[in-house]
Design a protein around this motif. Structure first.
Motif: not given
Length: 170
Positions: A110-111, A116, A120
């Motif tokens: 997710y980051v 991203t 994110g």
């Protein structure tokens, strides 16, 4: 005599085992003459009957609190529980997350991914399930029949279900 009721669900995996189930092609019609196919990810019904089913099938490993709840419910409502595929039987590819840990996997997903943007962040909401150590279904609930394979062949799935429909434990 009523046909045995069969339900299935998926946990942490790729859905390949249900795709193998669909690869039975016209034998699905033959199978449905032997069993009453109830809730599955590929039908409108999504939860096993409240009054229970004869055979419950779980695909995928246990990787979060939602998977745990699904497995516990399927076990509670099934006379016979089948672990279908390597993820359900052994933990499979999802269990590779255990080497890095859930926090590192979420950070990467997710980051840190190349796609991203700077905003994110790891999703965090009370309604989201929480990650757990990935494990096979049998580490949480009693499993009666194990069908390994990634994914098991349509022939193997058909033979297991046809046997169970006739009261034979494969």
């Amino acid at each position: 005599m009523a046909k045995p009721k069969v339900a299935s669900d998926w946990l942490a995996g790729c859905a390949g085992c249900h795709m193998s189930f669909l690869d039975m092609d016209e034998r699905i019609i033959e199978l449905c003459k032997l069993v009453d196919l109830r809730s599955t990810p590929i039908t409108d019904l999504k939860v096993p009957d409240e009054d229970g089913v004869d055979v419950g099938i779980l695909e995928g490993g246990i990787s979060n609190t939602h998977n745990e709840a699904v497995a516990l419910l399927m076990r509670k409502r099934s006379k016979i529980l089948v672990a279908l595929g390597d993820c359900a039987v052994f933990g499979g590819v999802p269990a590779m997350r255990n080497f890095a840990g859930a926090d590192a996997a979420l950070q990467r997903a997710y980051v840190e991914t190349e796609s991203t943007d700077s905003s994110g962040m790891i999703p965090n909401h009370p309604e989201l399930s929480q990650p757990v150590h990935v494990r096979p279904v049998s580490d949480l609930v009693k499993v009666d029949v194990f069908v390994p394979g990634c994914a098991p062949s349509a022939d193997a799935i058909f033979e297991v279900l046809a046997s169970l429909a006739q009261g034979i434990i494969p």
